[in-house]
Scaffold this motif. Structure first.
Motif, PDB file in Angstrom:
ATOM      1  N   TYR A   1    -122.098 -40.234-122.357  1.00  0.00           N
ATOM      2  CA  TYR A   1    -123.283 -40.807-122.979  1.00  0.00           C
ATOM      3  C   TYR A   1    -124.520 -40.493-122.149  1.00  0.00           C
ATOM      4  O   TYR A   1    -124.436 -40.168-120.964  1.00  0.00           O
TER       5      TYR A   1
ATOM      6  N   ASP B   1    -127.475 -41.787-120.206  1.00  0.00           N
ATOM      7  CA  ASP B   1    -127.776 -43.075-119.572  1.00  0.00           C
ATOM      8  C   ASP B   1    -129.239 -43.479-119.682  1.00  0.00           C
ATOM      9  O   ASP B   1    -129.625 -44.554-119.216  1.00  0.00           O
TER      10      ASP B   1
ATOM     11  N   TYR C   1    -126.263 -50.400-128.234  1.00  0.00           N
ATOM     12  CA  TYR C   1    -126.611 -48.998-128.456  1.00  0.00           C
ATOM     13  C   TYR C   1    -125.662 -48.447-129.520  1.00  0.00           C
ATOM     14  O   TYR C   1    -124.437 -48.614-129.412  1.00  0.00           O
TER      15      TYR C   1
ATOM     16  N   ILE D   1    -122.156 -48.925-127.766  1.00  0.00           N
ATOM     17  CA  ILE D   1    -121.999 -49.502-126.437  1.00  0.00           C
ATOM     18  C   ILE D   1    -122.698 -50.850-126.434  1.00  0.00           C
ATOM     19  O   ILE D   1    -123.878 -50.944-126.773  1.00  0.00           O
TER      20      ILE D   1
ATOM     21  N   VAL E   1    -123.697 -54.077-124.047  1.00  0.00           N
ATOM     22  CA  VAL E   1    -123.848 -54.485-122.651  1.00  0.00           C
ATOM     23  C   VAL E   1    -124.326 -55.938-122.620  1.00  0.00           C
ATOM     24  O   VAL E   1    -125.313 -56.279-123.272  1.00  0.00           O
TER      25      VAL E   1
ATOM     26  N   ILE F   1    -119.108 -54.829-120.526  1.00  0.00           N
ATOM     27  CA  ILE F   1    -119.471 -53.641-121.298  1.00  0.00           C
ATOM     28  C   ILE F   1    -118.339 -53.331-122.254  1.00  0.00           C
ATOM     29  O   ILE F   1    -117.154 -53.420-121.889  1.00  0.00           O
TER      30      ILE F   1
ATOM     31  N   ILE G   1    -117.318 -50.269-124.981  1.00  0.00           N
ATOM     32  CA  ILE G   1    -117.629 -48.954-125.537  1.00  0.00           C
ATOM     33  C   ILE G   1    -116.642 -48.631-126.649  1.00  0.00           C
ATOM     34  O   ILE G   1    -115.433 -48.819-126.499  1.00  0.00           O
TER      35      ILE G   1
ATOM     36  N   THR H   1    -129.482 -54.599-118.583  1.00  0.00           N
ATOM     37  CA  THR H   1    -128.669 -54.075-119.683  1.00  0.00           C
ATOM     38  C   THR H   1    -128.890 -52.587-119.923  1.00  0.00           C
ATOM     39  O   THR H   1    -128.431 -52.049-120.933  1.00  0.00           O
ATOM     40  N   SER H   2    -129.580 -51.906-119.034  1.00  0.00           N
ATOM     41  CA  SER H   2    -129.745 -50.463-119.137  1.00  0.00           C
ATOM     42  C   SER H   2    -128.415 -49.768-118.868  1.00  0.00           C
ATOM     43  O   SER H   2    -127.558 -50.278-118.118  1.00  0.00           O
ATOM     44  N   LEU H   3    -128.219 -48.586-119.455  1.00  0.00           N
ATOM     45  CA  LEU H   3    -127.013 -47.802-119.196  1.00  0.00           C
ATOM     46  C   LEU H   3    -127.099 -47.055-117.877  1.00  0.00           C
ATOM     47  O   LEU H   3    -126.106 -46.471-117.429  1.00  0.00           O
TER      48      LEU H   3
ATOM     49  N   ILE I   1    -124.693 -47.903-114.158  1.00  0.00           N
ATOM     50  CA  ILE I   1    -123.571 -48.838-114.331  1.00  0.00           C
ATOM     51  C   ILE I   1    -122.518 -48.508-113.277  1.00  0.00           C
ATOM     52  O   ILE I   1    -122.137 -47.346-113.122  1.00  0.00           O
TER      53      ILE I   1
END
Length: 262
Positions: free
Chosen positions: A74, A76, A96, A134, A136, A151, A153, A188-190, A193
């Motif tokens: 993915y 990020d 997402y 995704i 989060v 998380i 996915i 909560t950002s990708l 992680i």
């Protein structure tokens, strides 16, 4: 293999705003622990089937203890299409999705998935129409860290067509929760992680199979969770597609492998 090479060449020819996106690849592996299943009805609730019936429906290649593996790729830097439970301007959850009619934003425009379990090998790419999501959740923002962050996915997958009526692997999922209250996320950002078993000590892998109205789920503990830089933009997606194609050739995918889900 020629088709795989052609697919890579096609992906390399793509030019878009995401051409320089940084992609992250997350590899996971584990073994099967449990089976469940249900039969959907035209009306009313689905009818559950026993774990033994769910296991038998898979054709005999998957049992308790069978190893599984897979990966997700993915971008990020993706921007969530849905954020809620905000506290002091910071979202506690972010969703997402692959672009769709409900959430048309770019979201997970760059996403790929791969799964192997028993005799089933399957791949998915948003570019090819497969779904992805995704979710989060950062408990520090909303619940003051009183429970672990998590998380989830999901990647839609498919593989070469199988005979009509054969059961198909259609979804590969990974659920990871922190090992203590409030851990391990900070937002909560990708981006960044912490993909490792120290941060997520008991992740679970989940594989969903479909055959008409029959749905079977296979779950098990993930014992390997490793992030690997996937590269940059379409080149990375192309490389993952080629890798998956080579894996299918190596495993000589049997006739009961899953067809593309509708």
């Amino acid at each position: 293999m020629r088709a795989a090479i052609y697919g890579v060449a096609t992906l390399l020819a793509i030019t878009s705003q995401s051409a320089f996106a940084t992609l992250v690849r997350v590899d996971f592996a584990g073994s099967v622990e449990r089976f469940s299943g249900e039969i959907f009805q035209l009306a009313g609730e689905p009818t559950p089937i026993s774990p033994a019936e769910a296991e038998a429906a898979l054709g005999g290649s998957i049992h308790v203890g069978t190893p599984f593996s897979g990966f997700f790729v993915y971008d990020d830097s993706a921007i969530p299409q849905l954020s809620d439970l905000e506290s002091a301007g910071s979202p506690a959850s972010a969703n997402y999705y692959s672009p769709n009619d409900v959430f048309p934003g770019p979201g997970l425009a760059d996403f790929a998935a791969h799964g192997e379990i028993g005799s089933f090998v399957a791949d998915g790419e948003v570019d090819h129409g497969d779904s992805a999501s995704i979710e989060v959740f950062d408990s520090e923002v909303y619940l003051n860290g009183s429970m672990p962050s998590s998380i989830f996915i999901t990647g839609g997958v498919s593989s070469p067509p199988a005979p009509e009526g054969a059961i198909a692997l259609t979804l590969v999922r990974l659920y990871a929760a922190g090992g203590s209250p409030g851990s391990p996320l900070h937002g909560t950002s990708l981006h960044s992680i912490p993909w490792n078993l120290e941060s997520f000590p008991r992740p679970d892998g989940n594989f969903v199979f479909q055959n008409g109205d029959l749905s079977v789920q296979v779950d098990g503990a993930v014992t390997r969770l490793v992030p690997e830089p996937a590269g940059v933009g379409p080149l990375a997606v192309a490389a993952c597609a080629l890798l998956a194609a080579m894996q299918r050739v190596r495993h000589r995918v049997p006739a009961n492998s899953s067809p593309r889900s509708p």
